[in-house]
Design a protein around this motif. Structure first.
Motif, PDB file in Angstrom:
ATOM      1  N   LEU A 184      27.831  37.368  41.631  1.00 40.58           N
ATOM      2  CA  LEU A 184      27.680  38.372  40.705  1.00 40.58           C
ATOM      3  C   LEU A 184      28.170  39.735  41.456  1.00 40.58           C
ATOM      4  O   LEU A 184      28.807  40.518  40.891  1.00 40.58           O
ATOM      5  CB  LEU A 184      26.423  38.530  40.187  1.00 40.58           C
ATOM      6  CG  LEU A 184      25.982  39.614  39.055  1.00 40.58           C
ATOM      7  CD1 LEU A 184      26.833  39.466  37.880  1.00 40.58           C
ATOM      8  CD2 LEU A 184      24.580  39.807  38.774  1.00 40.58           C
ATOM      9  N   PHE A 185      27.275  39.990  42.375  1.00 40.62           N
ATOM     10  CA  PHE A 185      27.602  41.238  43.382  1.00 40.62           C
ATOM     11  C   PHE A 185      28.938  41.181  43.744  1.00 40.62           C
ATOM     12  O   PHE A 185      29.602  42.160  43.664  1.00 40.62           O
ATOM     13  CB  PHE A 185      26.605  41.521  44.390  1.00 40.62           C
ATOM     14  CG  PHE A 185      25.266  42.001  43.848  1.00 40.62           C
ATOM     15  CD1 PHE A 185      25.048  42.845  42.900  1.00 40.62           C
ATOM     16  CD2 PHE A 185      24.170  41.147  44.296  1.00 40.62           C
ATOM     17  CE1 PHE A 185      23.809  43.214  42.397  1.00 40.62           C
ATOM     18  CE2 PHE A 185      22.905  41.424  43.934  1.00 40.62           C
ATOM     19  CZ  PHE A 185      22.846  42.474  42.995  1.00 40.62           C
ATOM     20  N   GLY A 186      29.557  40.311  44.175  1.00 40.45           N
ATOM     21  CA  GLY A 186      31.003  40.187  44.569  1.00 40.45           C
ATOM     22  C   GLY A 186      32.115  40.305  43.587  1.00 40.45           C
ATOM     23  O   GLY A 186      32.984  41.133  43.802  1.00 40.45           O
ATOM     24  N   VAL A 187      31.862  39.749  42.486  1.00 40.52           N
ATOM     25  CA  VAL A 187      32.792  40.208  41.356  1.00 40.52           C
ATOM     26  C   VAL A 187      32.547  41.264  41.030  1.00 40.52           C
ATOM     27  O   VAL A 187      33.497  42.250  40.690  1.00 40.52           O
ATOM     28  CB  VAL A 187      32.412  39.095  40.244  1.00 40.52           C
ATOM     29  CG1 VAL A 187      33.047  39.454  38.804  1.00 40.52           C
ATOM     30  CG2 VAL A 187      32.802  37.775  40.770  1.00 40.52           C
ATOM     31  N   SER A 188      31.363  41.885  40.880  1.00 40.66           N
ATOM     32  CA  SER A 188      31.153  43.354  40.482  1.00 40.66           C
ATOM     33  C   SER A 188      31.815  44.135  41.386  1.00 40.66           C
ATOM     34  O   SER A 188      32.533  45.147  40.949  1.00 40.66           O
ATOM     35  CB  SER A 188      29.798  43.745  40.399  1.00 40.66           C
ATOM     36  OG  SER A 188      28.896  43.745  41.651  1.00 40.66           O
ATOM     37  N   MET A 189      31.937  44.067  42.635  1.00 43.38           N
ATOM     38  CA  MET A 189      32.481  44.849  43.679  1.00 43.38           C
ATOM     39  C   MET A 189      34.135  44.722  43.400  1.00 43.38           C
ATOM     40  O   MET A 189      34.734  45.792  43.510  1.00 43.38           O
ATOM     41  CB  MET A 189      32.207  44.508  44.879  1.00 43.38           C
ATOM     42  CG  MET A 189      30.746  45.097  45.212  1.00 43.38           C
ATOM     43  SD  MET A 189      30.071  44.665  46.942  1.00 43.38           S
ATOM     44  CE  MET A 189      30.886  45.886  47.781  1.00 43.38           C
ATOM     45  N   LEU A 190      34.539  43.532  43.024  1.00 43.53           N
ATOM     46  CA  LEU A 190      36.107  43.519  42.965  1.00 43.53           C
ATOM     47  C   LEU A 190      36.634  44.082  41.713  1.00 43.53           C
ATOM     48  O   LEU A 190      37.547  44.588  41.566  1.00 43.53           O
ATOM     49  CB  LEU A 190      36.352  41.898  42.870  1.00 43.53           C
ATOM     50  CG  LEU A 190      36.160  41.101  44.335  1.00 43.53           C
ATOM     51  CD1 LEU A 190      36.303  39.561  43.950  1.00 43.53           C
ATOM     52  CD2 LEU A 190      37.267  41.800  45.132  1.00 43.53           C
ATOM     53  N   LEU A 191      35.748  44.121  40.620  1.00 41.93           N
ATOM     54  CA  LEU A 191      35.988  44.424  39.376  1.00 41.93           C
ATOM     55  C   LEU A 191      35.882  46.424  39.454  1.00 41.93           C
ATOM     56  O   LEU A 191      36.048  46.901  38.733  1.00 41.93           O
ATOM     57  CB  LEU A 191      35.202  44.155  38.137  1.00 41.93           C
ATOM     58  CG  LEU A 191      35.638  42.531  37.920  1.00 41.93           C
ATOM     59  CD1 LEU A 191      34.654  42.091  36.738  1.00 41.93           C
ATOM     60  CD2 LEU A 191      37.053  42.696  37.695  1.00 41.93           C
ATOM     61  N   GLY A 192      35.097  46.630  40.647  1.00 43.96           N
ATOM     62  CA  GLY A 192      35.040  48.149  40.799  1.00 43.96           C
ATOM     63  C   GLY A 192      33.870  48.744  40.038  1.00 43.96           C
ATOM     64  O   GLY A 192      33.634  50.194  40.060  1.00 43.96           O
TER      65      GLY A 192
END
Length: 194
Positions: A184-192
């Motif tokens: 979840l944190f990884g995807v949220s960082m990738l999405l900005g």
């Protein structure tokens, strides 16, 4: 500003800012899976390093490197941690045999993983930016000490809660929850997203 005063201000600001932050949630997950001693050491190393970076070069790095590439690298690292979280964690049984070299290696591996995760999660985080701003106008040593203590204290609140919850949830469920949290944190960082 005096060292003690700078430390107290930084502690208060950072402790409050860290409540409910992603690294406190990560600490909760770590507390559910690992001994509080390991988590405390990992959090202290990770937050200490992140705070040192913020105090010494945070403002320079923030101006020199665009935020987006840092977020992408951080997001990919979190997704890698999500995958690694799914592997079976048999080294927890080594807590009582810390005199053995295998136990020490497992312990240092867990501590290093926690420290690295926290360090990456803190890069560009609001508490790191706040720490850099506080250090720019007050005693940098006091700011680093106070900010580190504030982050570790907040993280340990999460880790202690995780430890209580972790005793009641099967290890396989904890592995999946940890993996989901990292993803979840990884995807949220990738999405900005922050």
């Amino acid at each position: 500003m005096h060292v003690v005063q700078a430390a107290l201000v930084a502690f208060g600001v950072v402790f409050v800012a860290e409540l409910g932050d992603k690294t406190q949630l990560l600490a909760l997950g770590f507390g559910a899976r690992h001994s509080l001693r390991r988590v405390a050491l990992g959090l202290t190393l990770g937050y200490g390093a992140a705070g040192l970076i913020a105090v010494v070069v945070g403002a320079v790095l923030g101006a020199a490197f665009p935020q987006r590439p840092i977020e992408i690298v951080g997001g990919l690292v979190f997704i890698a941690f999500a995958v690694l979280s799914l592997r079976r964690d048999d080294d927890e049984e080594d807590d009582d045999h810390s005199g053995l070299s295998v136990g020490r290696l497992a312990m240092s591996s867990v501590i290093a993983s926690i420290a690295l995760t926290i360090l990456i999660a803190e890069m560009g985080d609001k508490t790191q930016i706040a720490t850099a701003a506080l250090a720019a106008r007050s005693n940098p040593v006091g700011t680093w000490i106070g900010a580190t203590l504030g982050e570790v204290s907040s993280g340990m609140v999460g880790a202690a809660a995780g430890s209580v919850v972790g005793d009641r949830i099967p290890p396989s469920v904890l592995r999946w929850l940890s993996a989901a949290l990292f993803a979840l944190f990884g995807v949220s960082m990738l999405l900005g997203f922050p």
